[in-house]
Design a protein around this motif. Structure first.
Motif, PDB file in Angstrom:
ATOM      1  N   VAL A  36       0.848  -1.200   0.000  1.00  0.00           N
ATOM      2  CA  VAL A  36       0.000   0.000   0.000  1.00  0.00           C
ATOM      3  C   VAL A  36       0.884   1.251   0.000  1.00  0.00           C
ATOM      4  O   VAL A  36       0.601   2.224  -0.728  1.00  0.00           O
ATOM      5  N   ALA A  37       1.958   1.241   0.775  1.00  0.00           N
ATOM      6  CA  ALA A  37       2.881   2.383   0.815  1.00  0.00           C
ATOM      7  C   ALA A  37       3.489   2.624  -0.567  1.00  0.00           C
ATOM      8  O   ALA A  37       3.585   3.775  -1.026  1.00  0.00           O
ATOM      9  N   GLN A  38       3.876   1.559  -1.252  1.00  0.00           N
ATOM     10  CA  GLN A  38       4.431   1.697  -2.609  1.00  0.00           C
ATOM     11  C   GLN A  38       3.404   2.327  -3.540  1.00  0.00           C
ATOM     12  O   GLN A  38       3.718   3.250  -4.304  1.00  0.00           O
ATOM     13  N   ASN A  39       2.176   1.823  -3.501  1.00  0.00           N
ATOM     14  CA  ASN A  39       1.134   2.341  -4.391  1.00  0.00           C
ATOM     15  C   ASN A  39       0.809   3.795  -4.077  1.00  0.00           C
ATOM     16  O   ASN A  39       0.640   4.612  -4.993  1.00  0.00           O
ATOM     17  N   LEU A  40       0.737   4.139  -2.796  1.00  0.00           N
ATOM     18  CA  LEU A  40       0.449   5.527  -2.421  1.00  0.00           C
ATOM     19  C   LEU A  40       1.608   6.445  -2.789  1.00  0.00           C
ATOM     20  O   LEU A  40       1.391   7.600  -3.170  1.00  0.00           O
ATOM     21  N   ALA A  41       2.836   5.940  -2.702  1.00  0.00           N
ATOM     22  CA  ALA A  41       4.000   6.731  -3.130  1.00  0.00           C
ATOM     23  C   ALA A  41       3.888   7.039  -4.619  1.00  0.00           C
ATOM     24  O   ALA A  41       4.121   8.183  -5.048  1.00  0.00           O
ATOM     25  N   ARG A  42       3.488   6.038  -5.410  1.00  0.00           N
ATOM     26  CA  ARG A  42       3.311   6.264  -6.851  1.00  0.00           C
ATOM     27  C   ARG A  42       2.196   7.266  -7.105  1.00  0.00           C
ATOM     28  O   ARG A  42       2.365   8.216  -7.879  1.00  0.00           O
ATOM     29  N   GLU A  43       1.054   7.064  -6.454  1.00  0.00           N
ATOM     30  CA  GLU A  43      -0.110   7.946  -6.648  1.00  0.00           C
ATOM     31  C   GLU A  43       0.207   9.393  -6.294  1.00  0.00           C
ATOM     32  O   GLU A  43      -0.345  10.319  -6.886  1.00  0.00           O
ATOM     33  N   ASN A  44       1.078   9.586  -5.303  1.00  0.00           N
ATOM     34  CA  ASN A  44       1.422  10.932  -4.843  1.00  0.00           C
ATOM     35  C   ASN A  44       2.704  11.456  -5.484  1.00  0.00           C
ATOM     36  O   ASN A  44       3.212  12.510  -5.081  1.00  0.00           O
ATOM     37  N   ASN A  45       3.194  10.686  -6.473  1.00  0.00           N
ATOM     38  CA  ASN A  45       4.357  11.110  -7.255  1.00  0.00           C
ATOM     39  C   ASN A  45       5.603  11.357  -6.400  1.00  0.00           C
ATOM     40  O   ASN A  45       6.373  12.283  -6.663  1.00  0.00           O
ATOM     41  N   ILE A  46       5.779  10.544  -5.383  1.00  0.00           N
ATOM     42  CA  ILE A  46       6.996  10.652  -4.570  1.00  0.00           C
ATOM     43  C   ILE A  46       7.823   9.364  -4.672  1.00  0.00           C
ATOM     44  O   ILE A  46       8.837   9.225  -3.997  1.00  0.00           O
ATOM     45  N   ASP A  47       7.389   8.448  -5.528  1.00  0.00           N
ATOM     46  CA  ASP A  47       8.077   7.156  -5.634  1.00  0.00           C
ATOM     47  C   ASP A  47       9.498   7.315  -6.147  1.00  0.00           C
ATOM     48  O   ASP A  47      10.407   6.609  -5.712  1.00  0.00           O
ATOM     49  N   LYS A  48       9.711   8.252  -7.069  1.00  0.00           N
ATOM     50  CA  LYS A  48      11.050   8.416  -7.639  1.00  0.00           C
ATOM     51  C   LYS A  48      11.877   9.410  -6.842  1.00  0.00           C
ATOM     52  O   LYS A  48      13.090   9.245  -6.702  1.00  0.00           O
ATOM     53  N   LYS A  49      11.219  10.463  -6.319  1.00  0.00           N
ATOM     54  CA  LYS A  49      11.938  11.482  -5.553  1.00  0.00           C
ATOM     55  C   LYS A  49      12.369  10.937  -4.190  1.00  0.00           C
ATOM     56  O   LYS A  49      13.351  11.399  -3.612  1.00  0.00           O
ATOM     57  N   GLY A  50      11.600  10.005  -3.679  1.00  0.00           N
ATOM     58  CA  GLY A  50      11.919   9.415  -2.383  1.00  0.00           C
ATOM     59  C   GLY A  50      10.955   9.855  -1.296  1.00  0.00           C
ATOM     60  O   GLY A  50      10.188  10.805  -1.465  1.00  0.00           O
TER      61      GLY A  50
END
Ligand code: 5GP
Ligand code: ZN
Length: 113
Positions: free
Chosen positions: A66-80
Motif C-alpha cells: 500500500v505504501a508503494q502504491n500511495l508513493a506512486r499515486e502521490n508522485n513521490i516514488d522516484k523522488k523518495g
C-alpha cells in the motif's frame, strides 16, 4: 477500547481515507509534517510493532505494498520518501495502534528530532 484509530476504522470519527481493504486502511494525518503525510494501519488493533508475531504479521507485507502504491499515486516514488513507525515512549508514539507514517514531498533531514 478507547482507541482513536479503531474509531476511524469503525467510521465513528471521520478521516480523509485514501485506501481501504479488509485488513488495511490509509488516511491523511490530521497534523501533516510534510506535503504528503499518510498513516497506514492494520484494521486489527495491534499496539505497536512489538505486538507483531507469526500469527498477524502478514499484514505488514500488505502495508508495504500500500505504501508503494500511495508513493506512486502521490508522485513521490522516484523522488523518495520516508516510512516511519514510532514505537513506545522514547520512539515518540502517541497513538497506541500500530501505524506506518508515509512522509514525502520535501527533503527529509537526518537525524530525526
Ligand atoms: P505517532 O506520534 O503515534 O507516531 O503518530 C500519531 C499520528 O496520528 C500523529 O501524526 C497525529 O497527527 C495523528 N493523529 C492523531 N489523531 C488523529 C486523528 O484523529 N485523525 C488523523 N487523521 N490523524 C490523527
Ligand atoms: Zn486501535
Amino acid at each position: 477500547m478507547d482507541c482513536v484509530f479503531c474509531r476511524i476504522v469503525n467510521k465513528e470519527i471521520p478521516a480523509a481515507v485514501v485506501y481501504e481493504d479488509e485488513e488495511v486502511m490509509a488516511f491523511k494525518d490530521i497534523n501533516p509534517q510534510a506535503p504528503v503525510h499518510i498513516l497506514i494501519i492494520p484494521k486489527q488493533h495491534l499496539t505497536s510493532i512489538m505486538d507483531l508475531d507469526d500469527s498477524n504479521s502478514d499484514v505488514v507485507k500488505k502495508i508495504i505494498k500500500v505504501a508503494q502504491n500511495l508513493a506512486r499515486e502521490n508522485n513521490i516514488d522516484k523522488k523518495g520518501f520516508r516510512v516511519v513507525v514510532n514505537t513506545g515512549n522514547d520512539g515518540g508514539q502517541t497513538v497506541h495502534h500500530l501505524h506506518f507514517h508515509l512522509l514525502g514531498g520535501r527533503f527529509m533531514t537526518w537525524p530525526p528530532g
